[in-house]
Enzyme design. Sequence first.
Site, PDB file in Angstrom:
ATOM      1  N   GLN A  59      41.033   2.159  37.360  1.00  0.00           N
ATOM      2  CA  GLN A  59      39.783   2.881  37.108  1.00  0.00           C
ATOM      3  C   GLN A  59      39.310   2.728  35.663  1.00  0.00           C
ATOM      4  O   GLN A  59      40.080   2.338  34.789  1.00  0.00           O
ATOM      5  CB  GLN A  59      39.974   4.366  37.443  1.00  0.00           C
ATOM      6  CG  GLN A  59      41.178   5.007  36.750  1.00  0.00           C
ATOM      7  CD  GLN A  59      41.803   6.142  37.549  1.00  0.00           C
ATOM      8  OE1 GLN A  59      41.157   6.719  38.406  1.00  0.00           O
ATOM      9  NE2 GLN A  59      43.062   6.467  37.263  1.00  0.00           N
ATOM     10  N   HIS A  90      43.528  24.200  36.951  1.00  0.00           N
ATOM     11  CA  HIS A  90      44.979  24.043  36.999  1.00  0.00           C
ATOM     12  C   HIS A  90      45.689  25.332  37.414  1.00  0.00           C
ATOM     13  O   HIS A  90      46.658  25.299  38.166  1.00  0.00           O
ATOM     14  CB  HIS A  90      45.501  23.508  35.658  1.00  0.00           C
ATOM     15  CG  HIS A  90      45.097  22.080  35.429  1.00  0.00           C
ATOM     16  ND1 HIS A  90      44.459  21.632  34.293  1.00  0.00           N
ATOM     17  CD2 HIS A  90      45.201  20.997  36.230  1.00  0.00           C
ATOM     18  CE1 HIS A  90      44.204  20.339  34.401  1.00  0.00           C
ATOM     19  NE2 HIS A  90      44.636  19.929  35.573  1.00  0.00           N
ATOM     20  N   ASP A 114      47.070  14.039  33.986  1.00  0.00           N
ATOM     21  CA  ASP A 114      46.761  14.728  32.731  1.00  0.00           C
ATOM     22  C   ASP A 114      47.828  15.759  32.377  1.00  0.00           C
ATOM     23  O   ASP A 114      47.893  16.227  31.252  1.00  0.00           O
ATOM     24  CB  ASP A 114      45.380  15.396  32.805  1.00  0.00           C
ATOM     25  CG  ASP A 114      45.240  16.281  34.025  1.00  0.00           C
ATOM     26  OD1 ASP A 114      45.960  17.292  34.105  1.00  0.00           O
ATOM     27  OD2 ASP A 114      44.431  15.960  34.910  1.00  0.00           O
ATOM     28  N   ASP A 165      52.242   4.864  43.707  1.00  0.00           N
ATOM     29  CA  ASP A 165      51.277   5.390  44.670  1.00  0.00           C
ATOM     30  C   ASP A 165      51.876   6.605  45.399  1.00  0.00           C
ATOM     31  O   ASP A 165      52.941   6.503  46.009  1.00  0.00           O
ATOM     32  CB  ASP A 165      50.938   4.277  45.669  1.00  0.00           C
ATOM     33  CG  ASP A 165      49.855   4.694  46.647  1.00  0.00           C
ATOM     34  OD1 ASP A 165      49.402   5.859  46.597  1.00  0.00           O
ATOM     35  OD2 ASP A 165      49.464   3.846  47.465  1.00  0.00           O
ATOM     36  N   ASP A 183      46.687  16.716  43.349  1.00  0.00           N
ATOM     37  CA  ASP A 183      45.654  16.872  42.308  1.00  0.00           C
ATOM     38  C   ASP A 183      45.084  15.483  42.048  1.00  0.00           C
ATOM     39  O   ASP A 183      45.441  14.815  41.093  1.00  0.00           O
ATOM     40  CB  ASP A 183      46.325  17.446  41.051  1.00  0.00           C
ATOM     41  CG  ASP A 183      45.364  17.526  39.881  1.00  0.00           C
ATOM     42  OD1 ASP A 183      44.153  17.444  40.089  1.00  0.00           O
ATOM     43  OD2 ASP A 183      45.855  17.652  38.734  1.00  0.00           O
ATOM     44  N   SER A 184      44.230  15.048  42.961  1.00  0.00           N
ATOM     45  CA  SER A 184      43.793  13.649  42.926  1.00  0.00           C
ATOM     46  C   SER A 184      42.339  13.538  42.478  1.00  0.00           C
ATOM     47  O   SER A 184      41.618  14.535  42.386  1.00  0.00           O
ATOM     48  CB  SER A 184      43.925  13.041  44.319  1.00  0.00           C
ATOM     49  OG  SER A 184      43.014  13.683  45.178  1.00  0.00           O
ATOM     50  N   THR A 185      41.923  12.312  42.251  1.00  0.00           N
ATOM     51  CA  THR A 185      40.515  12.023  42.009  1.00  0.00           C
ATOM     52  C   THR A 185      39.744  12.171  43.328  1.00  0.00           C
ATOM     53  O   THR A 185      40.336  12.415  44.378  1.00  0.00           O
ATOM     54  CB  THR A 185      40.384  10.585  41.453  1.00  0.00           C
ATOM     55  OG1 THR A 185      41.360   9.764  42.088  1.00  0.00           O
ATOM     56  CG2 THR A 185      40.635  10.538  39.972  1.00  0.00           C
ATOM     57  N   ASP A 186      38.417  11.995  43.256  1.00  0.00           N
ATOM     58  CA  ASP A 186      37.601  12.094  44.478  1.00  0.00           C
ATOM     59  C   ASP A 186      38.120  11.114  45.539  1.00  0.00           C
ATOM     60  O   ASP A 186      38.669  10.062  45.189  1.00  0.00           O
ATOM     61  CB  ASP A 186      36.138  11.760  44.153  1.00  0.00           C
ATOM     62  CG  ASP A 186      35.481  12.855  43.329  1.00  0.00           C
ATOM     63  OD1 ASP A 186      35.847  14.034  43.494  1.00  0.00           O
ATOM     64  OD2 ASP A 186      34.600  12.526  42.513  1.00  0.00           O
TER      65      ASP A 186
HETATM   66  N1  SAM Z   1      42.778  18.011  37.240  1.00  0.00           N
HETATM   67  C1  SAM Z   1      41.727  17.031  37.259  1.00  0.00           C
HETATM   68  C2  SAM Z   1      40.872  17.029  38.504  1.00  0.00           C
HETATM   69  O1  SAM Z   1      41.299  17.347  39.565  1.00  0.00           O
HETATM   70  O2  SAM Z   1      39.721  16.634  38.475  1.00  0.00           O
HETATM   71  C3  SAM Z   1      42.340  15.747  37.031  1.00  0.00           C
HETATM   72  C4  SAM Z   1      42.903  15.086  38.196  1.00  0.00           C
HETATM   73  S1  SAM Z   1      44.029  13.854  37.791  1.00  0.00           S
HETATM   74  C5  SAM Z   1      43.431  13.051  36.403  1.00  0.00           C
HETATM   75  C6  SAM Z   1      43.688  12.794  39.162  1.00  0.00           C
HETATM   76  C7  SAM Z   1      44.651  11.644  39.166  1.00  0.00           C
HETATM   77  O3  SAM Z   1      44.897  11.242  40.512  1.00  0.00           O
HETATM   78  C8  SAM Z   1      44.125  10.385  38.465  1.00  0.00           C
HETATM   79  O4  SAM Z   1      44.800  10.219  37.258  1.00  0.00           O
HETATM   80  C9  SAM Z   1      44.396   9.267  39.470  1.00  0.00           C
HETATM   81  O5  SAM Z   1      44.914   8.110  38.859  1.00  0.00           O
HETATM   82  C10 SAM Z   1      45.409   9.935  40.409  1.00  0.00           C
HETATM   83  N2  SAM Z   1      45.495   9.318  41.736  1.00  0.00           N
HETATM   84  C11 SAM Z   1      44.474   8.916  42.530  1.00  0.00           C
HETATM   85  N3  SAM Z   1      44.963   8.360  43.661  1.00  0.00           N
HETATM   86  C12 SAM Z   1      46.313   8.438  43.594  1.00  0.00           C
HETATM   87  C13 SAM Z   1      47.372   8.028  44.457  1.00  0.00           C
HETATM   88  N4  SAM Z   1      47.141   7.429  45.623  1.00  0.00           N
HETATM   89  N5  SAM Z   1      48.643   8.287  44.068  1.00  0.00           N
HETATM   90  C14 SAM Z   1      48.916   8.891  42.875  1.00  0.00           C
HETATM   91  N6  SAM Z   1      47.947   9.271  42.010  1.00  0.00           N
HETATM   92  C15 SAM Z   1      46.673   9.052  42.362  1.00  0.00           C
END
Ligand code: SAM
Length: 305
Positions: A59, A90, A114, A165, A183-186
């Site tokens: 990303q 959080h 984070d 992953d 706690d993942s991205t969209d």
């Molecule tokens: N707390 C904040 C929020 O929810 O918006 C931050 C979320 S945290 C930065 C989201 C993390 O999920 C990202 O760093 C991303 O790289 C990670 N992520 C996304 N897909 C993933 C996967 N399949 N396995 C592990 N981590 C993943």
Amino acid sequence: MALNNRPFFQPAASNQPAASCQMAASPGGQTWFTEYHSPASGITVRAEKILFTGKSAFQEIVLFETEDYGRMLVLDGAIQTTERDEFVYHEMIVHVPLCAHPKPRRVLIVGGGDGGCVRETLRHPEVERVTLVEIDGMVVDLSRKFLPSIAGSLGDPRVEVRIEDGVRFVKNHKRAFDVIIVDSTDPVNMASPLTRTPFFRAAKEALAPGGIYACQSQGPVFEARGMRRIARTIRKVFPDAAHYLASVPTYPGGLWSFALASKGGKCPEVNEPRPLPKGVRTRYYTPDIHRAAFVLPAYVREIIG
Ligand code: SAM
């Protein structure tokens, strides 16, 4: 068209997850960042100082200082966390599931590079081991460097940080965790499988008996379709899953949702939450907020069906 003819969950334009943004210079020489929540609106903040911009294998990553929100982490154009309002998200994604479990000893966090979820989890003294599985090592490294108030607990001896992953990790573990927090991205790209049926099934198997599952489940204002899809999918695996809300100023619409489910069947939201450990002071979460967060406005109930 009168605005109130248009329900939140049916925006006029496309309802893609918020992923487009713009960094623009004003005539006065200032830099302004906008995250678009739809083609017609978004959130704009002045970037006082750019700390990092770059691309990992997964990303685009941008980190900058703002006057009102402190430091801000943006992934693929979407604001993830800010020093000023991160406590809401959080505390709510962590203390709700942890206080719903009678004795959480082993906690898995998927995503969350984070470190905010780890920090909150460690405030529960009965937690013996926290495993953080983040796919993108660059998020962890940058958070350690630029967001120490959030990432500062990642070095705790009870914490194992794994860069891999989360989908694969969860598939390979059975009955191993008392609480799993996603706690993942969209839900696009590598985060998309985390909101699909096979992952929910694997997560249920990875939970110990009586285990609790929690995840972020998008916002009801701009991501209503995504929220509805997650709600329907999670209920195929955890039939009594419930949703709860928290106000996060920098997230689209200012309101965010989470899902809570139990391997035991009955959703733990109906149980009285355990009190927070003695001496733990929170800024958003309280037992009253825990109970109240599950009371959903009618339009949100309509979204999740
Ligand atoms: N707390 C904040 C929020 O929810 O918006 C931050 C979320 S945290 C930065 C989201 C993390 O999920 C990202 O760093 C991303 O790289 C990670 N992520 C996304 N897909 C993933 C996967 N399949 N396995 C592990 N981590 C993943």
